[in-house]
Design an enzyme around this catalytic site. Structure first.
Site, mmCIF file in Angstrom:
data_model
loop_
_atom_site.group_PDB
_atom_site.id
_atom_site.type_symbol
_atom_site.label_atom_id
_atom_site.label_comp_id
_atom_site.label_asym_id
_atom_site.label_seq_id
_atom_site.Cartn_x
_atom_site.Cartn_y
_atom_site.Cartn_z
ATOM 1 N N VAL A 83 11.995 -16.588 2.131
ATOM 2 C CA VAL A 83 10.676 -16.649 2.768
ATOM 3 C C VAL A 83 10.578 -17.991 3.478
ATOM 4 O O VAL A 83 10.769 -19.047 2.854
ATOM 5 C CB VAL A 83 9.535 -16.483 1.750
ATOM 6 C CG1 VAL A 83 8.180 -16.657 2.419
ATOM 7 C CG2 VAL A 83 9.615 -15.112 1.073
ATOM 8 N N THR A 132 7.721 -20.989 2.384
ATOM 9 C CA THR A 132 7.697 -21.633 1.069
ATOM 10 C C THR A 132 8.723 -22.754 1.094
ATOM 11 O O THR A 132 9.887 -22.523 1.418
ATOM 12 C CB THR A 132 8.040 -20.637 -0.055
ATOM 13 O OG1 THR A 132 9.320 -20.058 0.193
ATOM 14 C CG2 THR A 132 6.992 -19.539 -0.146
ATOM 15 N N HIS A 144 7.899 -9.907 -7.935
ATOM 16 C CA HIS A 144 9.319 -9.562 -7.967
ATOM 17 C C HIS A 144 9.524 -8.091 -7.614
ATOM 18 O O HIS A 144 10.407 -7.744 -6.826
ATOM 19 C CB HIS A 144 9.894 -9.799 -9.365
ATOM 20 C CG HIS A 144 10.111 -11.228 -9.716
ATOM 21 N ND1 HIS A 144 10.682 -12.134 -8.857
ATOM 22 C CD2 HIS A 144 9.849 -11.921 -10.862
ATOM 23 C CE1 HIS A 144 10.765 -13.320 -9.449
ATOM 24 N NE2 HIS A 144 10.260 -13.211 -10.667
ATOM 25 N N GLY A 169 7.785 -11.794 -19.242
ATOM 26 C CA GLY A 169 7.856 -10.617 -18.395
ATOM 27 C C GLY A 169 9.245 -10.445 -17.830
ATOM 28 O O GLY A 169 10.054 -11.381 -17.798
ATOM 29 N N HIS A 215 2.947 -12.349 -10.918
ATOM 30 C CA HIS A 215 4.288 -12.893 -10.679
ATOM 31 C C HIS A 215 5.331 -11.783 -10.784
ATOM 32 O O HIS A 215 6.204 -11.646 -9.911
ATOM 33 C CB HIS A 215 4.553 -13.995 -11.713
ATOM 34 C CG HIS A 215 5.909 -14.614 -11.649
ATOM 35 N ND1 HIS A 215 6.129 -15.871 -11.136
ATOM 36 C CD2 HIS A 215 7.129 -14.165 -12.066
ATOM 37 C CE1 HIS A 215 7.418 -16.166 -11.222
ATOM 38 N NE2 HIS A 215 8.046 -15.139 -11.793
ATOM 39 N N GLU A 216 5.246 -10.970 -11.853
ATOM 40 C CA GLU A 216 6.244 -9.921 -12.058
ATOM 41 C C GLU A 216 6.148 -8.830 -10.994
ATOM 42 O O GLU A 216 7.176 -8.311 -10.522
ATOM 43 C CB GLU A 216 6.098 -9.320 -13.457
ATOM 44 C CG GLU A 216 6.320 -10.298 -14.596
ATOM 45 C CD GLU A 216 7.667 -10.997 -14.540
ATOM 46 O OE1 GLU A 216 8.622 -10.423 -13.964
ATOM 47 O OE2 GLU A 216 7.775 -12.116 -15.057
ATOM 48 N N ASP A 253 14.301 -18.523 -1.379
ATOM 49 C CA ASP A 253 13.660 -17.262 -1.764
ATOM 50 C C ASP A 253 13.539 -16.286 -0.596
ATOM 51 O O ASP A 253 12.808 -15.300 -0.698
ATOM 52 C CB ASP A 253 12.278 -17.535 -2.360
ATOM 53 C CG ASP A 253 11.330 -18.204 -1.378
ATOM 54 O OD1 ASP A 253 11.779 -18.606 -0.290
ATOM 55 O OD2 ASP A 253 10.133 -18.338 -1.702
ATOM 56 N N GLN A 260 12.839 -25.797 -2.866
ATOM 57 C CA GLN A 260 12.425 -26.431 -4.121
ATOM 58 C C GLN A 260 13.601 -26.505 -5.073
ATOM 59 O O GLN A 260 14.379 -25.555 -5.195
ATOM 60 C CB GLN A 260 11.277 -25.622 -4.740
ATOM 61 C CG GLN A 260 10.717 -26.177 -6.032
ATOM 62 C CD GLN A 260 9.492 -25.409 -6.494
ATOM 63 O OE1 GLN A 260 8.669 -24.982 -5.680
ATOM 64 N NE2 GLN A 260 9.349 -25.220 -7.800
ATOM 65 N N HIS A 273 11.828 -16.193 -6.734
ATOM 66 C CA HIS A 273 11.237 -17.449 -7.173
ATOM 67 C C HIS A 273 11.280 -18.467 -6.041
ATOM 68 O O HIS A 273 12.255 -18.534 -5.294
ATOM 69 C CB HIS A 273 11.988 -18.011 -8.381
ATOM 70 C CG HIS A 273 11.842 -17.181 -9.613
ATOM 71 N ND1 HIS A 273 12.908 -16.757 -10.363
ATOM 72 C CD2 HIS A 273 10.734 -16.690 -10.224
ATOM 73 C CE1 HIS A 273 12.478 -16.058 -11.389
ATOM 74 N NE2 HIS A 273 11.161 -15.989 -11.321
#
Length: 691
Positions: A242, A245, A222, A173, A218-219, A240, A248, A228
């Site tokens: 946010v 989260t 975005h 995607g 997921h797409e 990201d 990572q 991500h």
């Protein structure tokens, strides 16, 4: 917000990966790509749309097709929409897999996507727009999709394509990542949301048979401003935007065991189950992500008008409208990703009618069955050639008919007892299955050969992927364990120039089967094809046999032998695939040749190489007499001579002498295979007879 315009993101098991170099950055297996907004991110979450209200988004699916497997059915799209709405309302049933530590962070975006009921011209629609077009792989030309777009400030446009990126066919995607803030300055043509047909829904024609596909979620994440969870790539230096989260390091692969710790994020570690990661077990958005999605819908100039009462009424999604009072428009999809349909093997068909058909009447000229009323019939065509397929669809308002001609290829040939592909049969050579993306395909050549006259070569330096598959090797006839695939290869490269960012991947698949998931080499995907070597792939430096600055034509000393293990669990008929990938525009690659592909018995011992060198046949080419010379320490040897079709011309067993004389007086001119076998060895050589 990161300013990178294009983000390429990888997932799952890399088909060809070279540690610590550029190949891992643009590898074959991808999840998605994002086109990044250049607008800065919102520093404050909008509170106007936080609450219990469900935001409704009018949605249209543009199915861009050339008539094959990508022309998915309406029911497939409806199932896709059902999964999408469950994901964006925290109702997906796989949330029971969320690690307990992440349950308190679970959020609900409260967004519902509804198929549009009124098109931009004011006509009744079912929210599915089918278009026959060559642009079924357009990541590098995403702006071309704007030609199919309904006003993106009034409809969420989802493009369903055969594949996303001709350069990286495992990208599932690509989406424009909108800003969560106002002040949209990008060209409208960038606002693209494309998904491969294989990444939609589940079950039939879905990503994972029997499992859910969250890739569209997921797409769209975005497209509604989510990044991500791992940032733009490996490393702990980006995030990201946010807060809830965890930081990572890199994208997850497979389904990690909790906790998976990186970037000092213990004790709970990576949120690998987040919809915006790449794991196989994604199942949640956080509350921070939900707030960001709703903020984007409130502030972003391209998103704020989508869910206004006036637009919901204009697109017909604010009420339950009656079905369009139109006769259906007939259409159907069929086959697999590569379009290889073989005689004697089932071909899958599925209706793809517009509006709402209530009955289906199929006619398959020369097929078994010849007629069907199923929505998704499976049909066998016994012989190769062109066949007509007709579908009549109807409802209470009328009917429509479509007729297509489909091509059925000959059933795959199975090699004889020698289990060798030597490319010496010109008729069979014409049937070698080849497939390529944006570059040359493999081709049979008489410029060079390891033995005999012909081999198969590739000589383009373009940026692409090219694959060929052998005919069938019957592994049930080859003793295991310890079987090997052996082939001879010659590769020429120049001393200078940009490095080749790619290599050779060797796979297997079942005959006449080749679908999108077959390219992955990932057992978790129940694929018909798997790599016969561990990561990394067979890299250019390991295959190189010559340094040259001109087009490479190998001589007899510029070949090497490659041997790969064949899994003991693999049995029955298989085809061997050779994928050459090159992701760098370079002139360093001067050509690769492959010849004498064979399956070796697991009975072959350590002394096989000595045996291969010690036994001889001469003269070659032969006229009326052939001599086979055997090592003096062997007894009870069986010698077999067969033509290229597998017909045995000569056979003798229990040879106890060092030399065997065979008369070839009655042999017709051509290529033969001479096989010498004992209880421990089996070896095959090509013989040419010319009188």
């Amino acid at each position: 917000m990161k300013k990178t315009i294009i983000q390429i993101c990888s997932i799952l098991i890399t088909l060809l990966a070279i540690p610590h170099c550029g190949f891992t950055q643009i590898d074959l297996q991808k999840y998605c790509g994002t086109v990044q907004s250049t607008t800065t991110s919102a520093s404050k979450i909008d509170t106007l749309v936080n609450g219990d209200s469900v935001i409704i988004i009018p949605t249209v699916f543009h199915v861009l097709t050339q008539g094959g497997a990508e022309n998915i059915s309406k029911s497939h799209i409806q199932r896709t929409l059902e999964i999408l709405n469950q994901d964006f309302n925290s109702q997906n049933p796989d949330t029971f897999d969320i690690p307990a530590a992440f349950h308190p962070l679970r959020g609900n975006p409260k967004v519902e996507f509804r198929l549009a009921r009124i098109d931009p011209q004011g006509n009744c629609t079912d929210g599915i727009d089918r278009a026959y077009t060559p642009y079924t792989a357009a990541y590098q030309n995403a702006s071309l999709m704007s030609g199919f777009t309904w006003d993106h400030t009034k409809y969420m446009n989802v493009y369903v394509v055969k594949f996303i990126d001709a350069f990286s066919p495992m990208i599932f995607g690509v989406a424009y990542r909108a800003s969560a803030d106002s002040g949209q300055t990008d060209p409208p043509g960038l606002d693209i949301l494309m998904v491969s047909y294989h990444a939609l829904a589940d079950g039939f024609n879905g990503l994972l048979p029997g499992q859910r596909g969250h890739i569209l979620s997921h797409e769209i994440g975005h497209n509604l401003s989510l990044g991500h969870t791992f940032g733009s790539g490996p490393g702990c230096g980006d995030d990201d935007d946010v807060a809830d989260t965890p930081l990572q390091d890199e994208a997850s692969a497979g389904c990690p065991v909790f906790p998976h710790i990186s970037c000092g994020n213990g004790p709970d570690g990576d949120m690998f189950n987040n919809m915006m990661d790449y794991s196989l077990c994604t199942n949640m958005f956080t509350q921070g992500q939900a707030d960001r999605v709703r903020t984007c819908l409130a502030r972003n100039e391209w998103r704020a008008a989508l869910w206004t009462p006036a637009n919901l009424a204009a697109t017909g999604v604010d009420t339950i409208l009656p079905l369009c009072q139109n006769a259906p428009v007939a259409d159907f999809g069929y086959g697999n990703f590569a379009g290889w349909l073989c005689a004697g093997n089932p071909v899958q068909f599925y209706e793809a009618a517009s509006v709402n058909a209530t009955s289906y009447q199929w006619e398959f000229t020369g097929g078994i069955p010849a007629m069907s009323t199923d929505t998704f019939p499976s049909v066998v065509f016994p012989d190769s050639g062109y066949y007509s397929v007709k579908l009549i669809v109807s409802n209470s308002f009328g009917n429509d008919t479509i007729l297509k001609m489909i091509r059925i290829e000959p059933a795959e040939v199975t090699y004889n007892s020698s289990n060798t592909e030597s490319f010496e049969d010109t008729i069979l050579n014409a049937q070698i299955a080849k497939w390529g993306l944006l570059g040359k395909k493999w081709s049979i050549t008489n410029l060079a050969a390891d033995s005999g006259t012909y081999s198969i070569k590739l000589d383009s330096s373009l940026y692409y992927l090219s694959t060929f598959f052998t005919h069938n090797f019957d592994l049930s006839q080859v003793p295991a364990p310890g079987r090997k695939l052996e082939f001879r290869v010659a590769l020429g490269m120049s001393a200078g120039g940009l490095p080749i960012n790619g290599g050779l991947r060797v796979t297997w698949k079942k005959p006449c089967v080749y679908d999108r998931t077959d390219m992955q080499g990932n057992p978790e995907y129940n694929s018909e094809s798997n790599a016969l070597h561990p990561e990394p792939g067979l890299l250019p430096d390991s295959l190189k046999t010559a340094t040259t600055n001109v087009a490479f034509i190998p001589n007899s000393s510029q070949w090497k032998t490659i041997r790969l293990d064949i899994p003991d669990s693999l049995t029955g008929e298989v085809q061997i695939g050779f994928d050459w990938v090159n992701f760098t525009l370079t002139t360093k690659f001067k050509g690769i040749y492959i010849d004498n592909i064979k399956v070796l018995s697991g009975l072959v011992g350590l002394s096989e190489n000595t045996f291969e060198m010690d036994w001889k046949l001469y003269p070659n080419p032969a006229t009326n007499q052939l001599t086979i010379v055997l090592p003096n320490n062997l007894n009870e040897v069986t010698a077999t001579i067969s033509d290229i079709t597998g017909k045995i011309i000569y056979k003798t067993a229990n040879i106890n002498s060092e030399k065997l004389e065979v008369s070839t007086t009655d042999f017709v001119d051509g290529v033969y295979l001479v096989q010498v076998q004992t209880s421990a060895f089996v070896s095959t050589r090509k013989l040419i007879v010319i009188k």
